[in-house]
Motif scaffolding. Sequence first.
Motif, PDB file in Angstrom:
ATOM      1  N   MET A   1      44.890  12.371  32.918  1.00 55.09           N
ATOM      2  CA  MET A   1      44.631  12.698  31.545  1.00 55.09           C
ATOM      3  C   MET A   1      45.712  12.168  30.641  1.00 55.09           C
ATOM      4  SD  MET A   1      42.888  15.719  33.049  1.00 55.09           S
ATOM      5  CE  MET A   1      43.108  14.739  34.473  1.00 55.09           C
ATOM      6  N   VAL A   9      42.955  13.493  25.314  1.00 52.41           N
ATOM      7  CA  VAL A   9      43.475  13.056  26.595  1.00 52.41           C
ATOM      8  C   VAL A   9      42.391  12.299  27.353  1.00 52.41           C
ATOM      9  CG1 VAL A   9      45.447  14.489  27.155  1.00 52.41           C
ATOM     10  CG2 VAL A   9      43.224  15.495  27.087  1.00 52.41           C
ATOM     11  N   HIS A 142      47.254  22.729  30.791  1.00 53.08           N
ATOM     12  CA  HIS A 142      45.957  22.036  30.835  1.00 53.08           C
ATOM     13  C   HIS A 142      45.752  21.382  32.215  1.00 53.08           C
ATOM     14  CE1 HIS A 142      42.737  19.402  28.949  1.00 53.08           C
ATOM     15  NE2 HIS A 142      43.094  18.632  29.967  1.00 53.08           N
ATOM     16  N   GLU A 143      46.765  20.692  32.706  1.00 60.57           N
ATOM     17  CA  GLU A 143      46.647  20.016  34.010  1.00 60.57           C
ATOM     18  C   GLU A 143      46.498  21.041  35.135  1.00 60.57           C
ATOM     19  OE1 GLU A 143      46.224  16.764  34.195  1.00 60.57           O
ATOM     20  OE2 GLU A 143      46.464  16.710  32.021  1.00 60.57           O
ATOM     21  N   HIS A 146      43.080  22.152  35.570  1.00 60.78           N
ATOM     22  CA  HIS A 146      42.288  21.185  36.344  1.00 60.78           C
ATOM     23  C   HIS A 146      42.453  21.397  37.849  1.00 60.78           C
ATOM     24  CE1 HIS A 146      40.638  18.886  33.121  1.00 60.78           C
ATOM     25  NE2 HIS A 146      41.764  18.350  32.719  1.00 60.78           N
ATOM     26  N   GLU A 161      36.973  19.008  31.363  1.00 60.06           N
ATOM     27  CA  GLU A 161      37.845  18.936  30.190  1.00 60.06           C
ATOM     28  C   GLU A 161      37.618  20.140  29.279  1.00 60.06           C
ATOM     29  OE1 GLU A 161      40.281  17.286  30.245  1.00 60.06           O
ATOM     30  OE2 GLU A 161      39.842  15.650  31.597  1.00 60.06           O
ATOM     31  N   TYR A 213      35.823  17.403  25.130  1.00 62.68           N
ATOM     32  CA  TYR A 213      36.862  18.430  25.106  1.00 62.68           C
ATOM     33  C   TYR A 213      36.390  19.698  24.416  1.00 62.68           C
ATOM     34  CZ  TYR A 213      39.959  15.123  27.183  1.00 62.68           C
ATOM     35  OH  TYR A 213      40.515  14.260  28.083  1.00 62.68           O
TER      36      TYR A 213
HETATM   37 ZN   LIG Z   1      42.192  17.167  31.079  1.00 64.04          ZN
END
Ligand SMILES: [Zn+2]
Length: 331
Positions: A1, A9, A142-143, A146, A161, A213
């Motif tokens: 990303m 991203v 955020h990561e 995921h 996302e 997103y």
């Molecule tokens: Zn992402």
Amino acid sequence: MARIDRRAVLLGLGAVAANGASLAGAGTAPIYDDPDAVYAALRSQPGQDLKIGGGTITIVFADGAPGLARGPVLSWIRTAAMALTAYFGRFPVRDYGLLIIAEPGDRVGHATTYGYAGSATRIHVGMDAGRVAFDRDWVLVHELVHSALPDLPRRALWLQEGNATYLEPIARARIGQLSPETVWREAVAGMAQGNPQAGDAGMDGTRAWGRLYWGGALFWLLAEISIYRATNGTRSLRDALRRINSVSGGNTASWSPEHLMTVGDAAIGATTLIDLYTRFATTAVSTNLVDLFQELGVSPGADGEPVFDNRAPLAKLRERITARDGDQSAA
Ligand SMILES: [Zn+2]
């Protein structure tokens, strides 16, 4: 990303990031754009383990990350991991590798998360980044979001996302890093970019940034509301996501979106998720955001800060979503 700006991203998810370029790749410094190089660095370079929420984060400062102070970076990682642990009830993956790449600047830079050879993230960090930059950073959380859900086929990127966009501020609010006002202000501004435009089809396969997103985030907010209604408030989206996380083990698994929704639905005893997913995936669903936020009791105040109406029909749900971890009223 790979990051373009606050939400813009690009997508990694097992492939080389679409823009390819690495700020740290200038000159003779090693380049970690290739995910295999990320895995190799995590295996072969000296690292340190951080144990939190039942998981182990292996942190590797790529090539020693010269010029990057260790203390603030480690405390930033710990805080982000606590936010995820607060939401999922445990750190969402058993083993997670984090490759820290030093770069010029005073901010947290772009990042990409992979799962095919172990749950791992590569993230760039500015050598002059200080406490404010780390407190404001949203990229690492955020990561980490995921890493919590199984990998999905490319057509369902909007679910991934959207999920990270939706959960990141909520997870941070649960540990007190963001106020509910900030969470809802960003939701109001962001989700306005998520509705389909004229000529748009269903969400599956979309590559439009706003839909990927914020359209995706809007889907998860609507899922939250649908679950609340279908179960009279006895179950929440978090129950579904916790089940999906525990059954899959996170992003080392590859699932279909249909399976993901079915597993989530089993946790709440309804077919809410699969029904909503099918509608969003195949048709252009437009949501009246004015009505939606009014039901949640969120209206724009004069200074841009949202004003909350605690008598609104979904006010209780709104309060639960951002409740501090440990608050008994939390969903
Ligand atoms: Zn992402």
